[in-house]
Motif scaffolding. Structure first.
Motif, short mmCIF file in Angstrom:
data_model
loop_
_atom_site.label_atom_id
_atom_site.label_comp_id
_atom_site.label_asym_id
_atom_site.label_seq_id
_atom_site.Cartn_x
_atom_site.Cartn_y
_atom_site.Cartn_z
N SER A 66 61.97 60.08 65.94
CA SER A 66 61.00 60.21 67.13
C SER A 66 61.80 59.41 68.17
O SER A 66 61.27 59.45 69.34
CB SER A 66 59.80 59.53 66.79
OG SER A 66 59.76 58.28 66.66
N ALA A 67 62.94 58.73 68.14
CA ALA A 67 63.57 58.17 69.06
C ALA A 67 62.57 56.98 69.86
O ALA A 67 62.73 56.97 70.91
CB ALA A 67 64.16 59.09 69.87
N LEU B 271 56.84 60.55 56.84
CA LEU B 271 56.41 59.78 58.13
C LEU B 271 57.58 58.82 58.41
O LEU B 271 57.76 58.69 59.65
CB LEU B 271 55.23 59.05 57.78
CG LEU B 271 53.91 59.86 57.67
CD1 LEU B 271 52.62 59.04 57.21
CD2 LEU B 271 53.65 60.32 59.24
N ARG B 272 58.20 58.14 57.55
CA ARG B 272 59.61 57.57 57.86
C ARG B 272 60.79 58.31 58.60
O ARG B 272 61.45 57.89 59.49
CB ARG B 272 60.11 56.87 56.68
CG ARG B 272 59.19 55.51 56.25
CD ARG B 272 59.59 54.66 55.27
NE ARG B 272 60.64 54.98 54.40
CZ ARG B 272 61.04 54.22 53.23
NH1 ARG B 272 60.50 53.15 52.90
NH2 ARG B 272 62.12 54.63 52.46
N GLN B 273 60.82 59.58 58.03
CA GLN B 273 61.76 60.52 58.70
C GLN B 273 61.47 60.73 59.99
O GLN B 273 62.16 60.83 61.00
CB GLN B 273 62.04 61.86 57.81
CG GLN B 273 62.34 61.31 56.39
CD GLN B 273 63.87 60.79 56.63
OE1 GLN B 273 64.85 61.20 57.56
NE2 GLN B 273 64.08 59.59 55.84
N ARG B 274 60.16 60.84 60.44
CA ARG B 274 59.71 61.38 61.56
C ARG B 274 59.76 60.30 62.52
O ARG B 274 59.98 60.51 63.78
CB ARG B 274 58.07 61.69 61.68
CG ARG B 274 57.83 63.14 60.83
CD ARG B 274 58.44 64.36 61.50
NE ARG B 274 58.13 65.67 60.68
CZ ARG B 274 59.16 66.34 60.29
NH1 ARG B 274 60.30 66.04 60.26
NH2 ARG B 274 58.77 67.33 59.54
N ALA B 275 59.53 59.20 62.00
CA ALA B 275 59.66 57.88 63.00
C ALA B 275 61.17 57.69 63.12
O ALA B 275 61.35 57.10 64.51
CB ALA B 275 59.19 56.77 62.02
N ILE B 276 61.98 57.91 62.22
CA ILE B 276 63.42 57.80 62.76
C ILE B 276 63.90 58.82 63.79
O ILE B 276 64.54 58.44 64.77
CB ILE B 276 64.40 57.79 61.60
CG1 ILE B 276 64.14 56.74 60.61
CG2 ILE B 276 66.04 58.14 61.87
CD1 ILE B 276 64.67 57.13 59.23
#
Length: 128
Positions: free
Chosen positions: A65-66, A58-63
């Motif tokens: 996601s711009a 989830l943290r990787q996706r948040a990063i």
């Protein structure tokens, strides 16, 4: 575990109360603690390791996601662990070690590698 859940099922029509009780954080904590007491060897991989993995993903996706919102549906039992680990430093080396022993993760990694190789072969053919 399933025995414990069936014992908790209501015999009447009080399903709505059961669902609300299960959704409450206190009941979930009690259930997790009971499961951990009865099956201690499965609590780590079933709950804690998955909390770490989901936090990482989830943290990787948040990063990536711009700034756009990232929506994830996770089990109630994982919410506290994800919140706990969200701002902490994760031991990615240990986490990737866990992922390497996950057969599903290995299949996904192999599929991604084949797709990448196929894509690069297609590009090289089109540039020839």
């Amino acid at each position: 575990l399933f025995e414990s859940l069936f014992i908790m099922l209501p015999t009447g029509t009080d399903w709505k109360k059961l669902v609300e009780d299960i959704k409450s954080r206190d009941v979930m904590t009690v259930m997790v603690e009971a499961m951990g007491a009865k099956f201690p060897s499965i609590l780590d991989p079933l709950l804690y390791e998955r909390d770490l993995y989901m936090t990482y993903v989830l943290r990787q996706r948040a990063i990536l996601s711009a700034g756009r919102p990232v929506v994830a549906i996770v089990g109630l039992g994982h919410v506290a662990g994800i919140k706990k680990h969200w701002n902490s430093r994760l031991d990615t080396e240990a986490l990737f070690g866990l992922m390497q022993t996950d057969p599903d993760m290995q299949r996904r990694q192999q599929a991604a590698k084949r797709a990448k190789q196929s894509k690069s072969k297609s590009k090289s053919k089109s540039s020839s």
